[in-house]
Design an enzyme around this catalytic site. Structure first.
Site, PDB file in Angstrom:
ATOM      1  N   ASP A 132      35.646  44.873  34.689  1.00 46.69           N
ATOM      2  CA  ASP A 132      36.668  43.973  34.155  1.00 46.69           C
ATOM      3  C   ASP A 132      37.363  44.671  32.991  1.00 46.69           C
ATOM      4  OD1 ASP A 132      36.107  41.841  35.894  1.00 46.69           O
ATOM      5  OD2 ASP A 132      34.468  41.144  34.613  1.00 46.69           O
ATOM      6  N   ASP A 181      40.086  39.338  40.496  1.00 43.00           N
ATOM      7  CA  ASP A 181      39.955  37.965  39.996  1.00 43.00           C
ATOM      8  C   ASP A 181      41.301  37.255  40.005  1.00 43.00           C
ATOM      9  OD1 ASP A 181      37.227  38.372  39.462  1.00 43.00           O
ATOM     10  OD2 ASP A 181      37.663  39.143  37.455  1.00 43.00           O
TER      11      ASP A 181
END
Length: 199
Positions: free
Chosen positions: A148, A167
């Protein structure tokens, strides 16, 4: 002739049943499948490229502040879900992703709507993007940590979970699917009132 065939509603019910079973044109299905596959492929490719760049340029570095602090680029590896939930259950997330992919394959069998193809393609691309991390990144298969690198309104996910392109694709796909469902758009591309009124 039996009484049920003489009843006022029988002809309408028969017409509705026939229209529910009417075949979806093969060209419409192929077009939807191409859009679904292309959308998923773009999401996966962008996810892989951006994660590779994040590893190369953000790992071990200070956060990069963008748009006056609205967005930060900050590198992190997440073993769990949003807000690091379920870090001790990493193995369950790839199983969920595989299940989602299987459901999408089933849904795509009667898919002929282009908006639905985009929505499902985004969901598929997002699920597969993070599934790749779970399967192929350290510390090992089904235990891999997701890369991330995007944080909003804070440099370390204080206000919103740090996320990635996969995401984003998954979230946008789910939101679009909900909107399509609420507005009565069918996955088979037929009019929304086909079940109730026929054409």
């Amino acid at each position: 002739m039996t009484p049920d065939l003489l009843s006022p509603g029988s002809e309408g019910d028969h017409r509705d049943a026939v229209e529910e079973d009417q075949p979806i044109p093969l060209t419409a299905r192929r077009r939807a499948w191409v859009v679904l596959a292309s959308t998923a492929a773009v999401a996966i490719i962008l996810d892989v490229i951006t994660k590779t760049l994040a590893i190369q340029h953000l790992s071990g570095q200070e956060s990069v502040r963008l748009l006056g602090g609205a967005v930060y680029l900050t590198f992190t590896r997440n073993a769990g879900a949003a807000f690091s939930i379920g870090t001790n259950l990493t193995w369950i997330f790839p199983i969920i992703a595989i299940f989602v992919c299987g459901v999408i394959v089933v849904l795509a069998r009667k898919l002929a709507s282009l908006p639905w193809a985009v929505a499902i393609g985004l969901i598929l691309g997002g699920a597969m993007g993070n599934l790749g991390d779970r399967l192929f990144r350290s510390p090992g298969p089904f235990r891999g940590h997701v890369v991330d690198f995007i944080s909003v309104f804070g440099d370390a996910g204080e206000r919103f979970p740090v996320f990635n392109v996969a995401d984003s694709a998954l979230t946008c796909g789910v939101v679009l699917a909900i909107l399509l469902e609420l507005t009565g758009r069918r996955r088979d591309g037929l009019p929304a009132d086909t079940d109730a009124h026929g054409s």
